[in-house]
Design a protein around this motif. Structure first.
Motif, PDB file in Angstrom:
ATOM      1  N   MET A  75     -28.834 -15.234  24.127  1.00  0.00           N
ATOM      2  CA  MET A  75     -28.265 -16.568  23.838  1.00  0.00           C
ATOM      3  C   MET A  75     -29.364 -17.619  23.684  1.00  0.00           C
ATOM      4  N   GLU A  76     -30.376 -17.534  24.522  1.00  0.00           N
ATOM      5  CA  GLU A  76     -31.461 -18.529  24.489  1.00  0.00           C
ATOM      6  C   GLU A  76     -32.213 -18.489  23.159  1.00  0.00           C
ATOM      7  N   PHE A  77     -32.334 -17.278  22.598  1.00  0.00           N
ATOM      8  CA  PHE A  77     -33.025 -17.160  21.317  1.00  0.00           C
ATOM      9  C   PHE A  77     -32.219 -17.859  20.214  1.00  0.00           C
ATOM     10  N   VAL A  78     -30.915 -17.657  20.232  1.00  0.00           N
ATOM     11  CA  VAL A  78     -30.050 -18.284  19.223  1.00  0.00           C
ATOM     12  C   VAL A  78     -30.110 -19.808  19.360  1.00  0.00           C
ATOM     13  N   VAL A  79     -30.102 -20.282  20.593  1.00  0.00           N
ATOM     14  CA  VAL A  79     -30.177 -21.726  20.838  1.00  0.00           C
ATOM     15  C   VAL A  79     -31.505 -22.278  20.313  1.00  0.00           C
ATOM     16  N   MET A  80     -32.574 -21.532  20.571  1.00  0.00           N
ATOM     17  CA  MET A  80     -33.901 -21.951  20.102  1.00  0.00           C
ATOM     18  C   MET A  80     -33.924 -22.027  18.567  1.00  0.00           C
ATOM     19  N   ILE A  81     -33.309 -21.051  17.912  1.00  0.00           N
ATOM     20  CA  ILE A  81     -33.239 -21.036  16.443  1.00  0.00           C
ATOM     21  C   ILE A  81     -32.489 -22.266  15.928  1.00  0.00           C
ATOM     22  N   LEU A  82     -31.385 -22.568  16.575  1.00  0.00           N
ATOM     23  CA  LEU A  82     -30.580 -23.716  16.126  1.00  0.00           C
ATOM     24  C   LEU A  82     -31.353 -25.028  16.275  1.00  0.00           C
ATOM     25  N   GLN A  83     -32.153 -25.116  17.319  1.00  0.00           N
ATOM     26  CA  GLN A  83     -32.944 -26.325  17.521  1.00  0.00           C
ATOM     27  C   GLN A  83     -34.102 -26.403  16.529  1.00  0.00           C
ATOM     28  N   GLU A  84     -34.800 -25.283  16.365  1.00  0.00           N
ATOM     29  CA  GLU A  84     -36.037 -25.287  15.567  1.00  0.00           C
ATOM     30  C   GLU A  84     -35.770 -25.274  14.061  1.00  0.00           C
ATOM     31  N   VAL A  85     -34.828 -24.456  13.636  1.00  0.00           N
ATOM     32  CA  VAL A  85     -34.603 -24.280  12.194  1.00  0.00           C
ATOM     33  C   VAL A  85     -33.575 -25.285  11.669  1.00  0.00           C
ATOM     34  N   PHE A  86     -32.563 -25.562  12.503  1.00  0.00           N
ATOM     35  CA  PHE A  86     -31.476 -26.417  12.010  1.00  0.00           C
ATOM     36  C   PHE A  86     -31.515 -27.821  12.600  1.00  0.00           C
ATOM     37  N   VAL A 123     -34.726 -17.803   9.739  1.00  0.00           N
ATOM     38  CA  VAL A 123     -33.985 -17.169  10.849  1.00  0.00           C
ATOM     39  C   VAL A 123     -34.217 -15.659  10.844  1.00  0.00           C
ATOM     40  N   MET A 124     -34.083 -15.041   9.670  1.00  0.00           N
ATOM     41  CA  MET A 124     -34.216 -13.582   9.575  1.00  0.00           C
ATOM     42  C   MET A 124     -35.644 -13.132   9.917  1.00  0.00           C
ATOM     43  N   ASP A 125     -36.632 -13.911   9.505  1.00  0.00           N
ATOM     44  CA  ASP A 125     -38.033 -13.592   9.830  1.00  0.00           C
ATOM     45  C   ASP A 125     -38.266 -13.654  11.338  1.00  0.00           C
ATOM     46  N   ALA A 126     -37.756 -14.724  11.968  1.00  0.00           N
ATOM     47  CA  ALA A 126     -37.935 -14.890  13.420  1.00  0.00           C
ATOM     48  C   ALA A 126     -37.215 -13.781  14.176  1.00  0.00           C
ATOM     49  N   ALA A 127     -36.005 -13.421  13.723  1.00  0.00           N
ATOM     50  CA  ALA A 127     -35.223 -12.361  14.381  1.00  0.00           C
ATOM     51  C   ALA A 127     -35.982 -11.032  14.291  1.00  0.00           C
ATOM     52  N   ARG A 128     -36.485 -10.719  13.101  1.00  0.00           N
ATOM     53  CA  ARG A 128     -37.201  -9.452  12.884  1.00  0.00           C
ATOM     54  C   ARG A 128     -38.458  -9.398  13.744  1.00  0.00           C
ATOM     55  N   LYS A 129     -39.192 -10.495  13.722  1.00  0.00           N
ATOM     56  CA  LYS A 129     -40.434 -10.588  14.479  1.00  0.00           C
ATOM     57  C   LYS A 129     -40.200 -10.352  15.978  1.00  0.00           C
ATOM     58  N   ASN A 130     -39.047 -10.803  16.463  1.00  0.00           N
ATOM     59  CA  ASN A 130     -38.729 -10.660  17.888  1.00  0.00           C
ATOM     60  C   ASN A 130     -37.818  -9.462  18.166  1.00  0.00           C
ATOM     61  N   GLN A 131     -37.602  -8.654  17.143  1.00  0.00           N
ATOM     62  CA  GLN A 131     -36.798  -7.426  17.245  1.00  0.00           C
ATOM     63  C   GLN A 131     -35.383  -7.683  17.744  1.00  0.00           C
ATOM     64  N   HIS A 132     -34.785  -8.779  17.246  1.00  0.00           N
ATOM     65  CA  HIS A 132     -33.379  -9.050  17.551  1.00  0.00           C
ATOM     66  C   HIS A 132     -32.555  -8.755  16.296  1.00  0.00           C
ATOM     67  N   PRO A 133     -31.328  -8.282  16.483  1.00  0.00           N
ATOM     68  CA  PRO A 133     -30.501  -7.941  15.311  1.00  0.00           C
ATOM     69  C   PRO A 133     -29.759  -9.133  14.702  1.00  0.00           C
ATOM     70  N   LEU A 134     -30.107 -10.329  15.120  1.00  0.00           N
ATOM     71  CA  LEU A 134     -29.430 -11.551  14.650  1.00  0.00           C
ATOM     72  C   LEU A 134     -29.340 -11.594  13.123  1.00  0.00           C
ATOM     73  N   GLN A 135     -28.162 -11.913  12.623  1.00  0.00           N
ATOM     74  CA  GLN A 135     -27.942 -12.013  11.176  1.00  0.00           C
ATOM     75  C   GLN A 135     -27.565 -13.440  10.799  1.00  0.00           C
ATOM     76  N   CYS A 136     -28.129 -13.879   9.679  1.00  0.00           N
ATOM     77  CA  CYS A 136     -27.867 -15.219   9.160  1.00  0.00           C
ATOM     78  C   CYS A 136     -27.579 -15.093   7.666  1.00  0.00           C
ATOM     79  N   VAL A 137     -26.497 -15.721   7.221  1.00  0.00           N
ATOM     80  CA  VAL A 137     -26.120 -15.615   5.806  1.00  0.00           C
ATOM     81  C   VAL A 137     -25.767 -16.992   5.252  1.00  0.00           C
TER      82      VAL A 137
END
Ligand code: TYC
Length: 141
Positions: A75-86, A123-137
């Motif tokens: 969850m913390e990773f998703v929150v970080m993505i929302l803050q940093e990217v969006f 988002v996809m680059d950050a997810a891959r780099k951190n080996q999370h399966p997070l998907q963004c479309v």
């Protein structure tokens, strides 16, 4: 890397001329720089409304950027993505993340095509780099 949002300065969401353009008769639209409805009320003065037209500009199509839920991304990773990217606030980010967690999908923002595409890639680059399966479309609005 700071993102250049080229649409922000040149294509305003609010069109200040729109209220004027609504008064331009359809047949005159786009003909002249300045349209004056040349009525005459007998006083010798022209009456009518001066209106302005502009060369036609097109508003860009807008795209929703969506996050999809999965069982593994922290969850913390998703929150970080929302803050940093969006550029969402911390509170906003937790709310959006929890919405995706419970509903399966949620909107992070709405952008012109190239901006949306860049965000999805980040988002996809950050997810891959951190080996999370997070998907963004993205999807057209
Ligand atoms: N479901 C994930 C968990 O319980 C959290 C999560 C939220 C993952 C949103 C992805 O887009 C997502 N760790």
């Amino acid at each position: 890397m700071p993102e250049l949002n080229l649409y922000r300065d040149t294509n305003r969401t609010e069109d200040p001329v729109e209220p004027l353009r609504r008064h331009v008769p359809a047949t005159n639209a786009g003909k002249d720089d300045k349209n004056v409805d040349q009525g005459d009320d007998g006083t010798g003065f022209e009456t009518g409304t001066a209106t302005k037209t502009r060369p036609k500009t097109k508003r860009p199509s807008m795209y929703r950027v969506l996050l999809l839920n999965d069982d593994y991304t922290p969850m913390e990773f998703v929150v970080m993505i929302l803050q940093e990217v969006f550029n969402r606030s911390s509170e906003d980010s937790w709310q959006i993340m929890m919405h995706v967690h419970k509903q399966g999908v949620g909107e992070c923002g709405v952008y012109p095509y190239e901006v949306a595409e860049t965000k999805v890639t980040r988002v996809m680059d950050a997810a891959r780099k951190n080996q999370h399966p997070l998907q963004c479309v993205m999807e057209k609005k």
